[in-house]
Write a protein that holds these residues in place. Structure first.
Motif, PDB file in Angstrom:
ATOM      1  N   LYS A 115       0.850  -1.191   0.000  1.00  0.00           N
ATOM      2  CA  LYS A 115       0.000   0.000   0.000  1.00  0.00           C
ATOM      3  C   LYS A 115       0.887   1.243   0.000  1.00  0.00           C
ATOM      4  O   LYS A 115       0.403   2.355  -0.009  1.00  0.00           O
ATOM      5  CB  LYS A 115      -0.797   0.036   1.330  1.00  0.00           C
ATOM      6  N   GLU A 141      -1.199  -9.185   2.843  1.00  0.00           N
ATOM      7  CA  GLU A 141      -0.608 -10.490   3.158  1.00  0.00           C
ATOM      8  C   GLU A 141      -1.025 -11.582   2.185  1.00  0.00           C
ATOM      9  O   GLU A 141      -0.355 -12.614   2.062  1.00  0.00           O
ATOM     10  CB  GLU A 141      -0.973 -10.904   4.591  1.00  0.00           C
ATOM     11  N   THR A 158       1.360  -6.076  15.864  1.00  0.00           N
ATOM     12  CA  THR A 158       1.576  -7.184  16.806  1.00  0.00           C
ATOM     13  C   THR A 158       2.281  -8.358  16.113  1.00  0.00           C
ATOM     14  O   THR A 158       2.838  -9.228  16.788  1.00  0.00           O
ATOM     15  CB  THR A 158       0.222  -7.707  17.318  1.00  0.00           C
ATOM     16  N   THR A 161      -1.061 -10.915  12.147  1.00  0.00           N
ATOM     17  CA  THR A 161      -1.537 -11.162  10.772  1.00  0.00           C
ATOM     18  C   THR A 161      -0.504 -11.981  10.006  1.00  0.00           C
ATOM     19  O   THR A 161      -0.842 -12.945   9.311  1.00  0.00           O
ATOM     20  CB  THR A 161      -1.806  -9.833  10.030  1.00  0.00           C
TER      21      THR A 161
HETATM   22  C1  PRP Z   1      -2.663  -3.457   8.912  1.00  0.00           C
HETATM   23  C2  PRP Z   1      -1.473  -3.960   8.121  1.00  0.00           C
HETATM   24  C3  PRP Z   1      -1.440  -5.422   8.463  1.00  0.00           C
HETATM   25  C4  PRP Z   1      -1.942  -5.458   9.898  1.00  0.00           C
HETATM   26  C5  PRP Z   1      -0.783  -5.601  10.853  1.00  0.00           C
HETATM   27  O1  PRP Z   1      -3.793  -3.753   8.186  1.00  0.00           O
HETATM   28  O2  PRP Z   1      -1.653  -3.720   6.727  1.00  0.00           O
HETATM   29  O3  PRP Z   1      -2.285  -6.172   7.620  1.00  0.00           O
HETATM   30  O4  PRP Z   1      -2.625  -4.207  10.125  1.00  0.00           O
HETATM   31  O5  PRP Z   1      -1.202  -5.684  12.188  1.00  0.00           O
HETATM   32  P1  PRP Z   1      -0.699  -6.852  13.142  1.00  0.00           P
HETATM   33  O6  PRP Z   1       0.801  -6.962  13.009  1.00  0.00           O
HETATM   34  O7  PRP Z   1      -1.112  -6.395  14.515  1.00  0.00           O
HETATM   35  O8  PRP Z   1      -1.386  -8.112  12.744  1.00  0.00           O
HETATM   36  P2  PRP Z   1      -5.180  -3.053   8.420  1.00  0.00           P
HETATM   37  O9  PRP Z   1      -5.812  -3.556   9.654  1.00  0.00           O
HETATM   38  O10 PRP Z   1      -4.982  -1.578   8.315  1.00  0.00           O
HETATM   39  O11 PRP Z   1      -6.026  -3.605   7.184  1.00  0.00           O
HETATM   40  P3  PRP Z   1      -5.752  -3.665   5.629  1.00  0.00           P
HETATM   41  O12 PRP Z   1      -4.349  -3.233   5.309  1.00  0.00           O
HETATM   42  O13 PRP Z   1      -5.959  -5.090   5.268  1.00  0.00           O
HETATM   43  O14 PRP Z   1      -6.762  -2.748   5.063  1.00  0.00           O
END
Ligand code: PRP
Length: 207
Positions: A115, A141, A158, A161
Protein backbone atom coordinates in the motif's frame (compact mmCIF):
# COMPACT_ATOMS: atom_id res chain seq x y z
CA UNK A 1 -10.91 28.25 16.36
CA UNK A 2 -8.04 25.86 15.73
CA UNK A 3 -9.10 23.22 13.21
CA UNK A 4 -7.84 19.75 14.03
CA UNK A 5 -8.02 16.74 11.70
CA UNK A 6 -8.14 13.42 13.53
CA UNK A 7 -7.70 10.02 11.86
CA UNK A 8 -10.87 7.93 12.09
CA UNK A 9 -10.40 4.83 14.21
CA UNK A 10 -8.60 3.64 17.30
CA UNK A 11 -5.53 5.83 16.90
CA UNK A 12 -7.66 8.94 16.45
CA UNK A 13 -9.72 8.14 19.54
CA UNK A 14 -6.58 7.64 21.60
CA UNK A 15 -5.08 10.84 20.24
CA UNK A 16 -8.26 12.74 21.10
CA UNK A 17 -8.04 11.47 24.70
CA UNK A 18 -4.60 13.04 24.94
CA UNK A 19 -5.86 16.28 23.44
CA UNK A 20 -8.62 16.33 26.04
CA UNK A 21 -6.10 15.73 28.83
CA UNK A 22 -4.05 18.58 27.42
CA UNK A 23 -7.04 20.90 27.88
CA UNK A 24 -8.60 20.72 24.42
CA UNK A 25 -11.65 18.67 25.27
CA UNK A 26 -14.77 18.63 23.13
CA UNK A 27 -17.32 16.33 24.81
CA UNK A 28 -19.61 16.32 21.74
CA UNK A 29 -17.05 14.15 19.98
CA UNK A 30 -17.87 11.20 22.23
CA UNK A 31 -21.52 11.12 21.15
CA UNK A 32 -22.22 8.13 18.98
CA UNK A 33 -23.51 9.66 15.77
CA UNK A 34 -22.41 10.19 12.21
CA UNK A 35 -21.43 13.83 12.52
CA UNK A 36 -17.99 14.61 11.18
CA UNK A 37 -17.21 17.91 12.87
CA UNK A 38 -17.34 18.82 16.54
CA UNK A 39 -16.47 22.07 18.21
CA UNK A 40 -15.92 23.54 21.60
CA UNK A 41 -15.86 27.34 21.20
CA UNK A 42 -14.83 27.79 24.84
CA UNK A 43 -11.61 25.89 24.21
CA UNK A 44 -11.25 27.32 20.72
CA UNK A 45 -11.14 23.97 18.93
CA UNK A 46 -12.98 22.29 16.11
CA UNK A 47 -12.23 18.65 15.42
CA UNK A 48 -13.08 16.59 12.40
CA UNK A 49 -12.67 12.93 11.56
CA UNK A 50 -11.06 12.04 8.26
CA UNK A 51 -9.62 8.93 6.65
CA UNK A 52 -6.12 8.42 8.17
CA UNK A 53 -4.39 8.76 4.82
CA UNK A 54 -6.27 12.05 4.13
CA UNK A 55 -5.21 13.89 7.32
CA UNK A 56 -2.07 15.30 5.74
CA UNK A 57 -4.02 16.54 2.70
CA UNK A 58 -6.32 18.63 4.92
CA UNK A 59 -3.35 20.02 6.83
CA UNK A 60 -1.16 20.67 3.81
CA UNK A 61 -3.92 22.63 2.09
CA UNK A 62 -4.87 24.57 5.21
CA UNK A 63 -8.38 23.12 5.68
CA UNK A 64 -6.98 21.97 9.04
CA UNK A 65 -4.35 23.83 11.09
CA UNK A 66 -3.28 20.73 12.96
CA UNK A 67 -3.51 17.00 12.33
CA UNK A 68 -2.59 13.68 13.82
CA UNK A 69 -1.16 11.21 11.37
CA UNK A 70 1.01 8.10 11.21
CA UNK A 71 4.63 8.52 10.18
CA UNK A 72 3.88 5.96 7.43
CA UNK A 73 1.55 8.47 5.75
CA UNK A 74 4.18 11.22 6.03
CA UNK A 75 6.86 9.01 4.50
CA UNK A 76 4.58 7.81 1.73
CA UNK A 77 2.97 11.11 0.67
CA UNK A 78 5.69 13.56 1.87
CA UNK A 79 3.22 16.42 2.47
CA UNK A 80 4.62 19.94 2.84
CA UNK A 81 3.76 20.34 6.55
CA UNK A 82 5.63 20.77 9.82
CA UNK A 83 6.04 17.71 12.00
CA UNK A 84 5.80 19.04 15.54
CA UNK A 85 5.71 16.09 17.90
CA UNK A 86 6.12 12.34 18.13
CA UNK A 87 3.02 11.23 20.03
CA UNK A 88 4.65 7.87 20.84
CA UNK A 89 1.38 6.06 20.16
CA UNK A 90 0.22 3.90 17.29
CA UNK A 91 3.65 2.34 17.35
CA UNK A 92 4.43 -0.22 14.68
CA UNK A 93 7.11 -1.03 12.09
CA UNK A 94 7.28 -0.76 8.31
CA UNK A 95 8.69 -4.09 7.21
CA UNK A 96 9.47 -6.36 4.31
CA UNK A 97 7.71 -9.67 4.96
CA UNK A 98 7.38 -12.90 3.05
CA UNK A 99 7.32 -16.68 3.30
CA UNK A 100 9.68 -18.24 5.87
CA UNK A 101 11.72 -19.92 3.15
CA UNK A 102 11.94 -16.82 0.96
CA UNK A 103 15.13 -16.62 -1.09
CA UNK A 104 15.85 -13.50 -3.15
CA UNK A 105 16.80 -14.62 -6.64
CA UNK A 106 18.66 -11.58 -7.98
CA UNK A 107 18.44 -12.77 -11.57
CA UNK A 108 14.90 -11.40 -11.83
CA UNK A 109 12.80 -8.46 -10.64
CA UNK A 110 11.54 -8.77 -7.08
CA UNK A 111 7.74 -8.51 -7.02
CA UNK A 112 6.69 -6.34 -4.07
CA UNK A 113 3.04 -5.92 -3.07
CA UNK A 114 2.27 -2.86 -0.96
CA UNK A 115 0.00 0.00 0.00
CA UNK A 116 3.17 2.11 0.27
CA UNK A 117 4.73 2.22 -3.22
CA UNK A 118 6.88 5.25 -2.49
CA UNK A 119 8.36 3.84 0.73
CA UNK A 120 9.00 0.49 -0.97
CA UNK A 121 10.59 2.09 -4.05
CA UNK A 122 12.90 4.28 -1.96
CA UNK A 123 13.91 1.37 0.25
CA UNK A 124 14.85 -0.92 -2.62
CA UNK A 125 16.49 1.94 -4.52
CA UNK A 126 18.78 2.45 -1.53
CA UNK A 127 19.69 -1.21 -1.81
CA UNK A 128 20.09 -1.08 -5.60
CA UNK A 129 17.52 -3.83 -6.01
CA UNK A 130 15.20 -3.56 -9.01
CA UNK A 131 11.61 -4.29 -8.17
CA UNK A 132 8.17 -4.61 -9.70
CA UNK A 133 5.67 -2.77 -7.49
CA UNK A 134 2.21 -4.24 -7.15
CA UNK A 135 0.02 -1.55 -5.63
CA UNK A 136 -2.77 -2.97 -3.47
CA UNK A 137 -5.25 -1.31 -1.11
CA UNK A 138 -5.56 -3.86 1.68
CA UNK A 139 -5.14 -7.50 2.75
CA UNK A 140 -1.58 -7.22 1.48
CA UNK A 141 -0.61 -10.49 3.16
CA UNK A 142 -2.62 -12.38 0.56
CA UNK A 143 -0.27 -11.43 -2.25
CA UNK A 144 2.68 -13.76 -1.48
CA UNK A 145 0.30 -16.52 -0.38
CA UNK A 146 -1.40 -16.52 -3.78
CA UNK A 147 1.83 -15.99 -5.70
CA UNK A 148 0.90 -12.47 -6.76
CA UNK A 149 4.14 -11.16 -5.24
CA UNK A 150 7.38 -12.48 -3.73
CA UNK A 151 7.29 -10.20 -0.68
CA UNK A 152 5.22 -7.40 0.82
CA UNK A 153 6.12 -4.04 2.31
CA UNK A 154 3.59 -3.37 5.04
CA UNK A 155 2.95 -2.28 8.58
CA UNK A 156 3.52 -4.83 11.32
CA UNK A 157 2.03 -4.06 14.70
CA UNK A 158 1.58 -7.18 16.81
CA UNK A 159 2.82 -9.54 14.06
CA UNK A 160 -0.36 -11.59 14.36
CA UNK A 161 -1.54 -11.16 10.77
CA UNK A 162 1.83 -12.37 9.47
CA UNK A 163 1.97 -15.27 11.90
CA UNK A 164 -1.53 -16.49 11.12
CA UNK A 165 -0.71 -16.45 7.43
CA UNK A 166 2.68 -18.21 7.79
CA UNK A 167 4.69 -15.17 6.83
CA UNK A 168 7.66 -13.64 8.63
CA UNK A 169 9.40 -10.28 8.88
CA UNK A 170 12.39 -10.41 6.54
CA UNK A 171 13.68 -6.86 6.99
CA UNK A 172 12.70 -3.88 9.09
CA UNK A 173 12.53 -0.63 7.12
CA UNK A 174 11.58 2.00 9.71
CA UNK A 175 9.74 2.34 13.05
CA UNK A 176 6.41 4.17 12.83
CA UNK A 177 4.36 6.19 15.33
CA UNK A 178 1.72 8.93 15.29
CA UNK A 179 2.86 12.51 14.75
CA UNK A 180 1.36 15.94 15.37
CA UNK A 181 1.59 17.96 12.17
CA UNK A 182 0.86 21.60 11.40
CA UNK A 183 0.03 23.62 8.32
CA UNK A 184 2.96 25.90 7.39
CA UNK A 185 0.91 29.10 7.23
CA UNK A 186 -0.93 28.34 10.50
CA UNK A 187 2.42 27.75 12.15
CA UNK A 188 3.41 31.27 11.26
CA UNK A 189 0.15 33.15 11.74
CA UNK A 190 -1.37 31.21 14.65
CA UNK A 191 1.97 30.78 16.36
CA UNK A 192 0.72 31.33 19.91
CA UNK A 193 -2.17 28.85 19.71
CA UNK A 194 -0.03 26.26 17.96
CA UNK A 195 2.86 26.60 20.43
CA UNK A 196 0.46 26.32 23.37
CA UNK A 197 -1.19 23.22 21.96
CA UNK A 198 2.17 21.61 21.21
CA UNK A 199 3.51 22.40 24.69
CA UNK A 200 0.39 21.18 26.52
CA UNK A 201 0.31 17.98 24.54
CA UNK A 202 4.03 17.37 25.06
CA UNK A 203 3.52 17.83 28.81
CA UNK A 204 0.68 15.29 28.86
CA UNK A 205 2.77 12.78 26.90
CA UNK A 206 5.56 13.04 29.45
CA UNK A 207 3.31 12.29 32.43
C1 PRP B 1 -2.66 -3.46 8.91
C2 PRP B 1 -1.47 -3.96 8.12
C3 PRP B 1 -1.44 -5.42 8.46
C4 PRP B 1 -1.94 -5.46 9.90
C5 PRP B 1 -0.78 -5.60 10.85
O1 PRP B 1 -3.79 -3.75 8.19
O2 PRP B 1 -1.65 -3.72 6.73
O3 PRP B 1 -2.29 -6.17 7.62
O4 PRP B 1 -2.62 -4.21 10.13
O5 PRP B 1 -1.20 -5.68 12.19
P1 PRP B 1 -0.70 -6.85 13.14
O6 PRP B 1 0.80 -6.96 13.01
O7 PRP B 1 -1.11 -6.40 14.51
O8 PRP B 1 -1.39 -8.11 12.74
P2 PRP B 1 -5.18 -3.05 8.42
O9 PRP B 1 -5.81 -3.56 9.65
O10 PRP B 1 -4.98 -1.58 8.32
O11 PRP B 1 -6.03 -3.60 7.18
P3 PRP B 1 -5.75 -3.67 5.63
O12 PRP B 1 -4.35 -3.23 5.31
O13 PRP B 1 -5.96 -5.09 5.27
O14 PRP B 1 -6.76 -2.75 5.06
Amino acid sequence: MIQIALPKGRLGEKAYERMAQAGYECPAILEKNRKLTFENPEKGVRYFWVKPSDVSIYVERGAADIGIVGKDVLLEYRPDVYELLDLKMGKCRMCVAGPEDFYDDHSRLLRVATKFPHIATEYYKSRSRDIDIIRLNGSIELAPILGLSDVIVDIVETGKTLQENHLVVLEEIVPISARLICNRVSYQFRQKEVFNLQAQLAAVLEE
